[in-house]
Design a protein around this motif. Structure first.
Motif, PDB file in Angstrom:
ATOM      1  N   LEU A 267     -10.324 -15.479  -8.517  1.00 46.81           N
ATOM      2  CA  LEU A 267     -10.110 -15.401  -7.076  1.00 46.81           C
ATOM      3  C   LEU A 267      -9.234 -16.563  -6.636  1.00 46.81           C
ATOM      4  O   LEU A 267      -9.489 -17.723  -6.997  1.00 46.81           O
ATOM      5  N   LEU A 268      -8.189 -16.259  -5.857  1.00 46.09           N
ATOM      6  CA  LEU A 268      -7.219 -17.248  -5.411  1.00 46.09           C
ATOM      7  C   LEU A 268      -7.143 -17.276  -3.891  1.00 46.09           C
ATOM      8  O   LEU A 268      -7.417 -16.274  -3.224  1.00 46.09           O
ATOM      9  N   ASP A 269      -6.725 -18.423  -3.351  1.00 41.25           N
ATOM     10  CA  ASP A 269      -6.439 -18.510  -1.933  1.00 41.25           C
ATOM     11  C   ASP A 269      -5.250 -17.618  -1.604  1.00 41.25           C
ATOM     12  O   ASP A 269      -4.232 -17.639  -2.302  1.00 41.25           O
ATOM     13  N   GLY A 270      -5.375 -16.821  -0.546  1.00 38.36           N
ATOM     14  CA  GLY A 270      -4.341 -15.838  -0.231  1.00 38.36           C
ATOM     15  C   GLY A 270      -3.044 -16.433   0.264  1.00 38.36           C
ATOM     16  O   GLY A 270      -1.999 -15.771   0.213  1.00 38.36           O
ATOM     17  N   VAL A 271      -3.059 -17.668   0.747  1.00 37.81           N
ATOM     18  CA  VAL A 271      -1.850 -18.299   1.279  1.00 37.81           C
ATOM     19  C   VAL A 271      -1.209 -19.231   0.264  1.00 37.81           C
ATOM     20  O   VAL A 271      -0.015 -19.149  -0.029  1.00 37.81           O
TER      21      VAL A 271
ATOM     22  N   TRP B 144      -5.180  -7.786  -3.169  1.00 38.66           N
ATOM     23  CA  TRP B 144      -5.141  -8.895  -2.225  1.00 38.66           C
ATOM     24  C   TRP B 144      -5.284  -8.390  -0.802  1.00 38.66           C
ATOM     25  O   TRP B 144      -5.088  -7.208  -0.524  1.00 38.66           O
ATOM     26  N   THR B 145      -5.648  -9.315   0.067  1.00 37.55           N
ATOM     27  CA  THR B 145      -5.816  -8.991   1.478  1.00 37.55           C
ATOM     28  C   THR B 145      -4.532  -8.392   2.032  1.00 37.55           C
ATOM     29  O   THR B 145      -3.435  -8.885   1.766  1.00 37.55           O
TER      30      THR B 145
ATOM     31  N   VAL C 112      -4.352  -4.377  -0.455  1.00 35.37           N
ATOM     32  CA  VAL C 112      -3.236  -3.981  -1.315  1.00 35.37           C
ATOM     33  C   VAL C 112      -3.755  -3.876  -2.743  1.00 35.37           C
ATOM     34  O   VAL C 112      -4.336  -4.837  -3.267  1.00 35.37           O
ATOM     35  N   GLN C 113      -3.568  -2.716  -3.371  1.00 38.31           N
ATOM     36  CA  GLN C 113      -4.079  -2.478  -4.719  1.00 38.31           C
ATOM     37  C   GLN C 113      -2.973  -1.914  -5.604  1.00 38.31           C
ATOM     38  O   GLN C 113      -2.799  -0.698  -5.670  1.00 38.31           O
ATOM     39  N   PRO C 114      -2.197  -2.748  -6.286  1.00 34.55           N
ATOM     40  CA  PRO C 114      -1.198  -2.217  -7.213  1.00 34.55           C
ATOM     41  C   PRO C 114      -1.872  -1.423  -8.335  1.00 34.55           C
ATOM     42  O   PRO C 114      -3.069  -1.592  -8.604  1.00 34.55           O
ATOM     43  N   VAL C 115      -1.120  -0.575  -8.978  1.00 31.14           N
ATOM     44  CA  VAL C 115      -1.638   0.188 -10.115  1.00 31.14           C
ATOM     45  C   VAL C 115      -2.093  -0.779 -11.198  1.00 31.14           C
ATOM     46  O   VAL C 115      -1.413  -1.774 -11.486  1.00 31.14           O
ATOM     47  N   ARG C 116      -3.259  -0.512 -11.770  1.00 31.16           N
ATOM     48  CA  ARG C 116      -3.774  -1.411 -12.803  1.00 31.16           C
ATOM     49  C   ARG C 116      -2.870  -1.410 -14.026  1.00 31.16           C
ATOM     50  O   ARG C 116      -2.248  -0.401 -14.361  1.00 31.16           O
ATOM     51  N   HIS C 117      -2.787  -2.545 -14.679  1.00 27.88           N
ATOM     52  CA  HIS C 117      -1.946  -2.695 -15.866  1.00 27.88           C
ATOM     53  C   HIS C 117      -2.769  -2.396 -17.116  1.00 27.88           C
ATOM     54  O   HIS C 117      -3.878  -2.912 -17.276  1.00 27.88           O
TER      55      HIS C 117
ATOM     56  N   GLY D  93      -5.024 -16.262   6.310  1.00 30.24           N
ATOM     57  CA  GLY D  93      -5.807 -16.673   5.156  1.00 30.24           C
ATOM     58  C   GLY D  93      -5.910 -15.537   4.167  1.00 30.24           C
ATOM     59  O   GLY D  93      -4.909 -15.014   3.700  1.00 30.24           O
ATOM     60  N   GLY D  94      -7.133 -15.131   3.877  1.00 29.14           N
ATOM     61  CA  GLY D  94      -7.316 -14.042   2.936  1.00 29.14           C
ATOM     62  C   GLY D  94      -7.361 -14.534   1.503  1.00 29.14           C
ATOM     63  O   GLY D  94      -7.391 -15.736   1.221  1.00 29.14           O
ATOM     64  N   HIS D  95      -7.353 -13.564   0.592  1.00 29.75           N
ATOM     65  CA  HIS D  95      -7.542 -13.885  -0.815  1.00 29.75           C
ATOM     66  C   HIS D  95      -6.685 -12.977  -1.691  1.00 29.75           C
ATOM     67  O   HIS D  95      -6.321 -11.865  -1.301  1.00 29.75           O
ATOM     68  N   ILE D  96      -6.410 -13.472  -2.884  1.00 29.16           N
ATOM     69  CA  ILE D  96      -5.807 -12.696  -3.962  1.00 29.16           C
ATOM     70  C   ILE D  96      -6.816 -12.701  -5.103  1.00 29.16           C
ATOM     71  O   ILE D  96      -7.446 -13.728  -5.374  1.00 29.16           O
ATOM     72  N   GLY D  97      -6.974 -11.573  -5.761  1.00 28.99           N
ATOM     73  CA  GLY D  97      -7.894 -11.533  -6.893  1.00 28.99           C
ATOM     74  C   GLY D  97      -7.356 -10.663  -8.005  1.00 28.99           C
ATOM     75  O   GLY D  97      -6.588  -9.727  -7.758  1.00 28.99           O
ATOM     76  N   VAL D  98      -7.738 -10.977  -9.221  1.00 30.94           N
ATOM     77  CA  VAL D  98      -7.366 -10.132 -10.356  1.00 30.94           C
ATOM     78  C   VAL D  98      -8.507 -10.131 -11.363  1.00 30.94           C
ATOM     79  O   VAL D  98      -9.057 -11.179 -11.713  1.00 30.94           O
ATOM     80  N   LYS D  99      -8.903  -8.934 -11.771  1.00 26.04           N
ATOM     81  CA  LYS D  99      -9.889  -8.812 -12.843  1.00 26.04           C
ATOM     82  C   LYS D  99      -9.145  -8.678 -14.160  1.00 26.04           C
ATOM     83  O   LYS D  99      -8.218  -7.878 -14.288  1.00 26.04           O
ATOM     84  N   ILE D 100      -9.564  -9.458 -15.121  1.00 28.07           N
ATOM     85  CA  ILE D 100      -8.940  -9.487 -16.443  1.00 28.07           C
ATOM     86  C   ILE D 100      -9.971  -8.974 -17.436  1.00 28.07           C
ATOM     87  O   ILE D 100     -11.035  -9.583 -17.613  1.00 28.07           O
ATOM     88  N   VAL D 101      -9.686  -7.847 -18.058  1.00 29.18           N
ATOM     89  CA  VAL D 101     -10.643  -7.207 -18.956  1.00 29.18           C
ATOM     90  C   VAL D 101      -9.995  -6.961 -20.307  1.00 29.18           C
ATOM     91  O   VAL D 101      -8.829  -6.549 -20.386  1.00 29.18           O
ATOM     92  N   THR D 102     -10.739  -7.219 -21.365  1.00 25.64           N
ATOM     93  CA  THR D 102     -10.298  -6.839 -22.703  1.00 25.64           C
ATOM     94  C   THR D 102     -11.297  -5.854 -23.295  1.00 25.64           C
ATOM     95  O   THR D 102     -12.505  -5.984 -23.084  1.00 25.64           O
ATOM     96  N   VAL D 103     -10.777  -4.869 -24.010  1.00 27.98           N
ATOM     97  CA  VAL D 103     -11.601  -3.904 -24.719  1.00 27.98           C
ATOM     98  C   VAL D 103     -11.238  -4.013 -26.198  1.00 27.98           C
ATOM     99  O   VAL D 103     -10.124  -3.667 -26.608  1.00 27.98           O
TER     100      VAL D 103
END
Length: 320
Positions: A95-99, A56-57, A31-36, A67-77
């Motif tokens: 990286l987070l636990d998916g459950v 996320w998975t 699952v890939q939501p639109v980047r913010h 199980g699976g995972h949730i992840g988010v990349k946080i970038v500043t420019v």
């Protein structure tokens, strides 16, 4: 929660291994939501940009396990950072636990991005470059250049690596570092001559003027476009697009953000239906890659949160 440095990312990953990890990830999906995108205004100086890229998975996908995972990349420019000797782009991967949602790892974001970007290009080349491709041209001498050289070398029998940059000294610096690691690298002087000789061309620049001229490409060339991450930037000209079978990492991203795709679509040089496939379709065997040794292929990537998630999980599993 693990805190993982750039050096630890390097120890956790291999180029062949991450290419196969990404192949599986694009085949299985996520699952890939639109980047913010958020503008952070400042009373003095240029505004910064905050980018959030979650994934996320896909627990509903066939074959997904518990199980699976949730992840988010946080970038500043922060453009003004250059004036104080700091990188304009900063990033972390969480990286987070998916459950349960428990934090599992905080990973250095720039290095994770370099690895996954280069390996996504190599994944594409595994479908699109000739099996006997041996001469690699890397355009640009930024932080990503050596990663692209190593990643492509992991999927094709590269015998010579040529680095071209507008500043020759920077190209030699990258080539020297690659030679120190045992890679057959050298700085290139004449870009047009190199374009006509290369089997694979990997370009990672922020040029707004096309550097890759399609008229100079020999039959069988594979073009890998990694830079040009806004609609105004462009690394290849109309001839390159019109002569090639065109592929992208994700259709939604490339047709919105990549000048090498957006501009030819707007002018009519490239029709939407002429984008043959994305990495999901290639990895699942739904669309065909290279059809013959004489064909010119072109791959444009803008990055996908799925790649960060897969790479982040691979790093975490290797180090936990």
């Amino acid at each position: 929660m693990l805190t993982i440095s750039a050096a630890e990312v390097d120890r956790a990953l291999t180029f062949p291994g991450l290419v196969e990890t990404l192949r599986t990830a694009f085949r299985d999906g996520a699952v890939q939501p639109v980047r913010h995108h958020h503008a952070v205004e400042r009373p003095d100086g240029a505004a910064s940009t905050l980018l959030l890229m979650p994934a996320w998975t896909d627990f509903n996908a066939a074959g997904s396990s518990a199980g699976g995972h949730i992840g988010v990349k946080i970038v500043t420019v922060s453009p003004d950072n250059n004036a104080i000797g700091k990188p304009a782009v900063m990033g972390l991967y969480l990286l987070l636990d998916g459950v349960t949602g428990e934090p599992q790892a905080l990973i250095e974001g720039q290095r994770l991005t370099q690895w996954r970007t280069a390996c996504a290009s190599a994944l594409a080349a595994s479908y699109l470059a000739r099996q006997d491709a041996s001469r690699l041209l890397v355009i640009g001498a930024g932080a990503l250049s050596s990663f692209l050289a190593k990643a492509h070398s992991a999927v094709r029998p590269i015998k010579s690596i040529h680095i071209w940059n507008r500043t020759p000294a920077n190209a030699e610096k990258v080539a020297s570092a690659l030679r120190a690691e045992g890679h057959p690298a050298s700085a290139a002087g004449d870009l047009e001559a190199e374009l006509g000789e290369a089997d694979i061309i990997a370009s990672a620049t922020i040029s707004t003027t096309p550097l890759i001229k399609g008229a100079l490409l020999k039959p069988g060339t594979h073009v890998d476009l990694v830079g040009g991450f806004t609609p105004a930037m462009r690394e290849s000209d109309d001839d390159a697009v019109s002569r090639a079978r065109v592929y992208v990492d994700t259709r939604a991203g490339a047709t919105k953000e990549a000048g090498d795709i957006v501009q030819p679509l707007a002018s009519g040089v490239l029709k939407p239906e002429a984008i043959v496939a994305d990495l999901h379709e290639l990895a699942r065997g739904e669309k065909q890659g290279r059809r013959g040794d004489g064909e010119i292929t072109l791959f444009k990537s803008v990055g996908a949160a799925l790649e960060d998630l897969a790479a982040g999980i691979a790093v975490y599993k290797a180090l936990k």
